[in-house]
Design a protein around this motif. Structure first.
Motif, mmCIF file in Angstrom:
data_model
loop_
_atom_site.group_PDB
_atom_site.id
_atom_site.type_symbol
_atom_site.label_atom_id
_atom_site.label_comp_id
_atom_site.label_asym_id
_atom_site.label_seq_id
_atom_site.Cartn_x
_atom_site.Cartn_y
_atom_site.Cartn_z
ATOM 1 N N ARG A 15 0.822 -1.217 0.000
ATOM 2 C CA ARG A 15 0.000 0.000 0.000
ATOM 3 C C ARG A 15 0.845 1.251 0.000
ATOM 4 O O ARG A 15 1.892 1.303 0.650
ATOM 5 C CB ARG A 15 -0.811 0.068 1.297
ATOM 6 N N TYR A 87 -4.068 -9.970 -3.714
ATOM 7 C CA TYR A 87 -4.150 -9.338 -2.395
ATOM 8 C C TYR A 87 -5.018 -10.158 -1.424
ATOM 9 O O TYR A 87 -4.522 -10.669 -0.416
ATOM 10 C CB TYR A 87 -4.671 -7.893 -2.554
ATOM 11 N N ASP A 141 7.453 -6.336 3.454
ATOM 12 C CA ASP A 141 6.388 -7.250 3.857
ATOM 13 C C ASP A 141 6.099 -8.409 2.898
ATOM 14 O O ASP A 141 6.620 -8.510 1.795
ATOM 15 C CB ASP A 141 5.112 -6.448 4.174
ATOM 16 N N ARG A 314 -9.959 -6.161 5.503
ATOM 17 C CA ARG A 314 -10.037 -7.304 4.567
ATOM 18 C C ARG A 314 -11.419 -7.968 4.574
ATOM 19 O O ARG A 314 -11.546 -9.184 4.710
ATOM 20 C CB ARG A 314 -8.951 -8.327 4.939
HETATM 21 C C1 G6P Z 1 -0.268 -5.371 8.628
HETATM 22 C C2 G6P Z 1 0.616 -5.775 7.460
HETATM 23 C C3 G6P Z 1 0.667 -4.665 6.424
HETATM 24 C C4 G6P Z 1 -0.731 -4.263 6.023
HETATM 25 C C5 G6P Z 1 -1.565 -3.893 7.260
HETATM 26 C C6 G6P Z 1 -3.010 -3.542 6.933
HETATM 27 O O1 G6P Z 1 0.331 -4.300 9.265
HETATM 28 O O2 G6P Z 1 1.922 -6.076 7.939
HETATM 29 O O3 G6P Z 1 1.389 -5.073 5.287
HETATM 30 O O4 G6P Z 1 -0.706 -3.171 5.131
HETATM 31 O O5 G6P Z 1 -1.555 -4.986 8.158
HETATM 32 O O6 G6P Z 1 -3.601 -4.551 6.177
HETATM 33 P P1 G6P Z 1 -4.158 -4.300 4.699
HETATM 34 O O7 G6P Z 1 -4.423 -5.659 4.176
HETATM 35 O O8 G6P Z 1 -5.383 -3.465 4.893
HETATM 36 O O9 G6P Z 1 -3.099 -3.555 3.933
#
Ligand code: G6P
Ligand code: ADP
Length: 471
Positions: A15, A87, A141, A314
């Protein structure tokens, strides 16, 4: 004008730090993206001249690169199908469960894996375009584990780092992944691999030995069939402690904290949970313990309440939808059974808040409940001890990276509901002097090991890895 410029420092994360949102009246707004990665990296990147390559959070949108202060944000387009396969599918329904102890079963689909490779290649190509000769490219990540190798092929001149914000699983779990070899080889394209805990780095090194037959010496892997060596080590991430502490002490935040306490009816004890609504966070275990303490009569809903902030996450992945139903049903059950007239035993909020409001919540919470079943770090724990000036208490799961550092927390095993209940009561009932002393030590720990220090440790390790020893 900016699209052709190249940068000496590039970061890539799934992101961008901001999410593209179209409001009800059709206006486009950019809002802060969710999660700990953005919290940490936004502070690190502030004021740096660099490019950040990432997805805008919306399908089928490829806005032009744009500047935010000195940072060039370079959007990567994902089609609606790629959002579902790369994703939601491979990243969050295959890798996420495997990397978090298989708390829910992992699902593997060949077309998700193919989409993951395709999107990783797109990220690698974009990084190769925006990186200046000899640049440092820092990849982040589990969504981008193939990028290091792909980028090395395209741009052998750049220095490549990767940092894992989540745990790295034991080889016994990692080995389930159909893509296990490709991922290890993908990661070994980097010069330095950073993990939250030394134990995560050890899991990675063991996977290289067992699955690739690679030789390792200390924390360095010899990359099979090459003369390259890659270092893998624990570099625990943190928060912008000074900035957050300053924010928490402002009159506005302090006044808001007092107002929240008032609005909650001035209870004797406020317990707080703050999480993305994720099954890794142990929210159901926490609710169970709290509900039973009320049922047992060991907590009185007239003077103790739980505030649970759960940010939406999610929501198209089935396990997340199911969790939301379970949590909301449990909140309803606890409130139905225990809420006094005019107040609620559990105040539940399923939405995101500005930083000021989060800081006020941390200030007002007498006990912070951080009970994940598995968590790479958990920045919420560090945010609480930084904001809360006074006799608070942090209940902290031993299955978080934060538990490695925050030794004066009230440590718990969230699976053991009876023990969790005891720990919550111990945190509530501890004498004020003990609570003050523990919190002071915790705050100092985080202040000394803040995100700026993390970034400079990481970048030093990247600069000197693997042949030269760290400075
Ligand atoms: C965690 C992960 C990140 C992710 C975040 C939010 O912190 O390590 O990579 O961006 O969660 O999750 P999302 O799926 O909304 O990006
Ligand atoms: P994760 O990265 O898994 O979400 P962390 O605890 O490491 O977990 O980081 C979560 C970050 O998201 C923290 O900076 C926290 O303040 C922020 N956050 C969590 N819930 C909310 C919310 N409802 N509104 C605003 N920020 C939130």
């Amino acid at each position: 004008m900016t699209a052709r410029r190249t940068y000496d420092f590039v970061i890539a994360a799934n992101r961008l730090p901001v999410d593209r949102v179209v409001t009800d009246d059709g206006e486009v707004e950019w809002q802060r993206s969710p999660g700990g990665l953005v919290t940490a990296m936004e502070s690190v990147m502030r004021g740096r001249e660099a490019a950040w390559v990432g997805w805008s959070g919306q399908a089928d949108e490829a806005p032009e690169p744009f500047l935010e202060n000195d940072l060039l944000l370079v959007p990567i387009e994902l089609t609606a199908q790629e959002v579902a396969s790369y994703y939601e599918g491979h990243s969050n329904d295959s890798l996420w469960p495997i990397y978090h102890d298989v708390i829910v079963p992992a699902t593997f689909r060949r077309r998700w894996a193919a989409a993951y490779e395709k999107v990783n290649r797109r990220f690698a190509q974009k990084c190769a375009e925006v990186a200046a000769p000899g640049a440092t490219v820092w990849i982040h990540d589990y969504q981008l584990q193939l990028v290091p190798r792909m980028l090395r092929v395209l741009r052998p001149d750049v220095r490549i780092g990767w940092f894992n914000h989540i745990p790295f699983p034991p080889v016994e779990l990692f080995a389930q992944l159909p893509m296990r070899h490709t991922i290890l080889k993908g990661l070994l394209g980097a010069d330095f691999l950073g993990f939250q805990r030394p134990a995560d780095a050890e899991n990675f090194l063991r996977a290289c030995r067992r699955l690739l037959g690679a030789k390792t010496k200390g924390d360095v892997v010899d990359v099979p069939d090459t003369d390259r060596r890659v270092r893998a080590a624990g570099v625990p991430i943190s928060i912008d402690a000074a900035g957050l502490s300053e924010l928490a002490q402002t009159d506005g935040v302090q006044a808001r904290a007092a107002e929240i306490r008032e609005q909650l009816g001035n209870p004797k004890t406020i317990l707080l949970g703050v999480d993305r609504l994720d099954y890794t966070k142990g929210i159901r275990h926490r609710m169970k313990a709290f509900g039973e303490l009320l049922t047992d009569g060991r907590l009185d809903p007239a003077d103790t309440m739980l505030v649970q902030v759960a940010s939406p996450s999610r929501e198209r992945v089935a396990a997340y939808r199911e969790l939301r139903h379970q949590v909301e049903r449990t909140v309803g059950n606890i409130n139905g059974a225990h809420s006094p007239i005019g107040s609620t035993a559990v105040t539940y909020m399923h939405r995101s808040f500005p930083r000021e409001e989060m800081a006020a919540l941390y200030c007002v919470a007498d006990v912070m409940l951080v009970t994940p079943l598995r968590d790479g770090m958990n920045l919420v724990a560090k945010e609480y001890v930084t904001c809360h000036d006074g006799p608070g208490a942090l209940v902290l799961s031993e299955f978080t990276g934060a538990a490695n550092e925050l030794k004066q927390a009230f440590r718990c095993n969230p699976h053991d509901i009876e023990a969790l209940k005891h720990t919550i009561l111990a945190a509530i009932d501890a004498p004020e002097a003990e609570r003050t002393k523990r919190m002071r030590a915790l705050r100092r720990q985080v202040a000394r090991n803040d995100v700026q220090r993390w970034a400079s440790n990481y970048l030093d390790a990247l600069k000197y890895a693997p042949d030269k020893p760290p400075a």
